[in-house]
Design an enzyme around this catalytic site. Structure first.
Site, PDB file in Angstrom:
ATOM      1  N   TYR A 120      78.994 -30.103   9.137  1.00  0.00           N
ATOM      2  CA  TYR A 120      78.942 -29.006   8.164  1.00  0.00           C
ATOM      3  C   TYR A 120      80.138 -28.065   8.271  1.00  0.00           C
ATOM      4  CZ  TYR A 120      74.092 -30.100   6.876  1.00  0.00           C
ATOM      5  OH  TYR A 120      72.954 -30.709   6.402  1.00  0.00           O
ATOM      6  N   LYS A 165      73.514 -38.341  19.531  1.00  0.00           N
ATOM      7  CA  LYS A 165      73.817 -39.758  19.315  1.00  0.00           C
ATOM      8  C   LYS A 165      75.142 -40.054  20.032  1.00  0.00           C
ATOM      9  CE  LYS A 165      72.938 -43.587  16.763  1.00  0.00           C
ATOM     10  NZ  LYS A 165      71.813 -44.482  16.940  1.00  0.00           N
ATOM     11  N   ASP A 197      67.898 -41.130  16.626  1.00  0.00           N
ATOM     12  CA  ASP A 197      67.103 -42.088  15.842  1.00  0.00           C
ATOM     13  C   ASP A 197      65.780 -42.399  16.552  1.00  0.00           C
ATOM     14  OD1 ASP A 197      68.645 -43.305  17.795  1.00  0.00           O
ATOM     15  OD2 ASP A 197      69.361 -44.948  16.530  1.00  0.00           O
ATOM     16  N   ASP A 221      68.956 -30.264  11.001  1.00  0.00           N
ATOM     17  CA  ASP A 221      68.530 -30.099   9.613  1.00  0.00           C
ATOM     18  C   ASP A 221      67.518 -31.190   9.249  1.00  0.00           C
ATOM     19  OD1 ASP A 221      68.413 -29.211   7.016  1.00  0.00           O
ATOM     20  OD2 ASP A 221      70.255 -30.201   6.389  1.00  0.00           O
ATOM     21  N   ASP A 225      63.146 -31.019   9.148  1.00  0.00           N
ATOM     22  CA  ASP A 225      62.423 -31.306   7.902  1.00  0.00           C
ATOM     23  C   ASP A 225      61.407 -32.422   8.114  1.00  0.00           C
ATOM     24  OD1 ASP A 225      64.028 -29.428   6.576  1.00  0.00           O
ATOM     25  OD2 ASP A 225      64.148 -30.660   4.780  1.00  0.00           O
TER      26      ASP A 225
END
Ligand code: NAI
Ligand code: MG
Length: 324
Positions: A120, A165, A197, A221, A225
């Site tokens: 971002y 990751k 993951d 993010d 969610d």
């Protein structure tokens, strides 16, 4: 001590849930002064700017900001607002409250999401007709700052999970992981590492194995969610963007155009965001009271349609205030 709160409703149900949360804050009789600013689609339509400089300054100068949501202009509003309050961490609790029809009622998680960099950072380029690139920025300093915050945030003896990751993004997530784990070790805080993951699967199957999760920006993010889906939906999820001298509090949800203007939005995500604001300003007892009032109303009071009830925003807000 008096505190100034910048209040930015934004668009859609922001204009319904923010006044509800302000009513709850006002009912506590604290020394809070509310100053209002405009932002979002309607302001852009009228002035050409989604976030006028006066609103940016209001947030930058206030002791804390309460923000609703912006529509199409969300990115043009919330990213600069997070910058205005110099926020380095986004706190996103995902807790299934008793009485709510949650997919995983045992879920009780808090995500501490890095809030300034990762993918971002805004470094995107079109290099040819066929090729676009993105530069992913990770600094040791921002990772350490997040880790310092996480060490203070977790209770004594309770560690946190570092979700990353680094097996694939060895340099960027490797740097993040190394910095976070090193700071935690220095503070004597336990950490466990989970690849992002694998985390997505494990949190769905058994959310109780996690408590506090520290992760890079995009992972935070998406995974928060995902956790929202486990606890009964967006109408209940608050968040906080914390900076050194300033902070901004907002529900995780957006402007909900499908129900906006009807007075039926669930105000609880924003009221819980206001509870986080109180805690941040040092009103921890009042913060607990507001959260308890929401819990009581969820267990035995009126509900909005997203939770299967037929009460409107005002009735739920009044029920929360009555519990206080
Ligand atoms: P949304 O969160 O606005 O709505 C998703 C669904 O959840 C809708 O069915 C909505 O009715 C429901 N919902 C959300 N909050 C609710 C509440 N408090 N009470 C009852 N039901 C609620 O997400 P969506 O539809 O993806 O986005 C709508 C607009 O909001 C878009 O323009 C988007 O850009 C903006 N948005 C802004 C955000 C921000 O300003 N921080 C964050 C997310 C979306
Ligand atoms: Mg999001």
């Amino acid at each position: 001590m008096s505190h100034t709160i910048a209040v930015i409703e934004g668009d859609g149900i922001g204009q319904e849930v923010i006044p509800a949360a302000v009513d709850v804050l006002e009912s506590l009789d604290l020394d809070l002064e509310f100053v209002e600013g405009d932002a979002g689609d309607a302001v852009k339509e009228a002035t050409g700017e989604a976030l006028p400089q006066e609103t940016y300054d209001l947030a930058a100068d206030a002791d804390a900001t309460l923000f609703g949501a912006a529509g199409e202009t969300a990115a043009d509003v919330i990213l600069p607002l997070r910058d205005a309050v110099d926020s380095f961490v986004n706190i996103r609790p995902a807790k299934a409250y008793p009485g709510v029809d949650a997919v995983r009622p045992e879920t009780d998680l808090v995500f501490l999401r890095e809030n300034t960099e990762g993918v971002y950072s805004g470094h995107e380029d079109d290099l040819s007709e066929d090729l676009s690139t993105l530069t992913r920025v990770v600094t040791t300093s921002a990772s350490e700052k997040l880790a310092e915050f996480a060490c203070e945030y977790v209770d004594d003896g309770e560690g946190f999970s570092v979700v990353h990751k680094a097996n694939v993004m060895r340099k960027t997530d490797g740097r993040f992981r190394d910095a976070v784990v090193r700071v935690a070790d220095e503070h004597g805080v336990d950490t466990d590492e989970v690849l992002m993951d694998a985390f997505a699967t494990r949190v769905c199957l058994d959310p109780e194995q996690f408590d506090t999760i520290v992760c890079p920006n995009l992972a935070g993010d998406v995974l928060s969610d995902l956790a929202a889906g486990l606890v009964g939906g967006l109408g209940l999820l608050p968040s906080a963007n914390i900076g050194d001298d300033n902070a901004l509090f907002e529900p995780v949800h957006g402007t909900a155009p499908d129900i906006a203007g009807q007075g039926v939005a669930n105000p609880m995500a924003t009221v819980l965001s206001a509870a986080m604001l109180l805690n941040h300003l040092g009103y921890s007892e009042e913060s607990d009271r507001v959260e308890t009032a929401v819990e009581t109303v969820l267990a035995e009071g009126p509900r909005t349609a997203d939770l299967g009830g037929d009460a409107d925003t005002e009735a739920v807000t009044q029920a929360i205030i009555n519990e206080l």
